[in-house]
Design a protein around this motif. Structure first.
Motif: not given
Length: 362
Positions: A199-212
């Motif tokens: 699976g994968h997670v994608a986002s342009r929100a850098s804070e969200v991706m750092q948390s992920v």
């Protein structure tokens, strides 16, 4: 897609292997200070890091890989909620997402509410911290206006997460429509050969991706390098597989709609489908999933099990056409409801086999 196929190739030095190498190692040679170097297999792996580069190209956003679709969904939710958060999820989406929310989020002091996809916006989104959407819904194939939901949730101060498993980035682009985070099960069409879970997670929100990323590293929900290698290979044919599957699904849907054994059909590409207008505006393709409701559980099972070009199996998105009666898993659907995942078989040959099985029910 052409650029994606050569993302790695255009960086190669003379004598480098064209195919992606499989790095199967938990340890890295690491004398002295570890800063700036791969250090441990739970944190770094060159095979899945290159896979993420390709996934990011497809999504148009930073991307992190996970060992299953549910691992990706779990990471996205645990990275965006805390005690006291209010979360909204589809009541008719993938049932394991509901189980995760009910069994593990709610006991942590998170309020979980559910709404049906068709009326998801009714009541607004005020007070919700995270709004999780699935469009088309699995298995009902209802759709949500992603751009409208994204705007409304953002205005209310919340974050949106969209499960885009059914259509892939080639069929629908939620991030371009304003959704904050995309999750997907790459076990399905992205891998495409029914031989891996990812699976994968994608986002342009850098804070969200750092948390992920922090969640993955600490929780240990990392992809295996061999599965990452398989998914990378599957992505190289995604474009041609997805086009074939969607084209064939459109042909089958038109014909199934006229078959006397079919009580009801859902496919967003049919002009009479409740989701058709939204699908035309929002999606790039109508997808390879359709559903038919037959007269009874007995007839549904007979149809699935008697067709030589249908594999009776759960999951979807493989090169082989597959089907299952979703009520057996507890989905709130008619006992004769069949989810049909169209594969890569020749359209006419597949239709003849399906028609013969349906004809045998009368």
């Amino acid at each position: 897609m052409g650029e994606m196929l050569h993302l790695r190739g255009n960086t190669l030095a003379k004598g480098d292997p064209v195919a992606l190498p499989l790095t199967q190692s938990s340890m890295f040679h690491l004398p002295g200070s570890p800063e700036g170097f791969p250090n441990y297999g739970r944190v770094n792996n060159p095979t899945w890091e290159h896979l993420e580069h390709v996934l990011a190209h497809l999504e148009g956003a930073p991307c992190l890989a996970f060992p299953s679709g549910m691992a990706a969904i779990s990471a996205a939710l645990f990275a965006t909620v805390k005690a006291g958060s209010r979360v909204l999820i589809p009541s008719d989406g993938y049932y394991v997402t509901r189980l995760l929310a009910e069994q593990f989020l709610a006991p942590l002091g998170i309020t979980v509410e559910q709404r049906a996809t068709a009326g998801f916006g009714d009541g607004g989104f005020a007070g919700f911290d995270v709004v999780f959407v699935e469009s088309p819904s699995n298995p009902g194939l209802d759709m949500i206006d992603l751009a409208a939901v994204a705007d409304d949730v953002r205005a209310a101060g919340g974050i949106t997460i969209a499960d885009n498993t059914t259509l892939t980035p080639l069929g629908q682009r939620p991030l371009d429509l304003g959704i904050d985070v995309v999750v997907a099960s790459d076990t399905k069409a992205m891998g495409g050969h029914s031989d891996l879970l990812m699976g994968h997670v994608a986002s342009r929100a850098s804070e969200v991706m750092q948390s992920v990323a922090d969640w993955r590293k600490v929780a240990g929900a990392i992809p295996g390098p061999h599965e990452a290698w398989l998914l990378h290979r599957g992505l190289e044919t995604l474009d041609v597989r997805f086009e074939r599957m969607c084209d064939t699904a459109g042909v089958l849907a038109e014909r199934l709609a006229g078959h006397p054994a079919v009580k009801r059909i859902r496919y967003p590409g049919l002009s009479a489908d409740p989701a058709h207008d939204l699908a035309r505006a929002q999606t790039l393709r109508f997808g390879f999933l359709l559903s038919v409701t037959l007269e009874s559980e007995e007839k549904a099972e007979k149809f699935i099990n008697s067709c030589p070009l249908i594999r009776p199996a759960t999951s979807f998105g493989g090169v082989h056409t597959s089907a299952e009666r979703r009520a057996r898993w507890g989905d709130a659907v008619d006992p004769g409801f069949v989810r049909l995942s169209v594969g890569c078989e020749p359209a006419e040959e597949l239709w003849q086999a399906i028609a013969a099985s349906l004809d045998g029910l009368t």
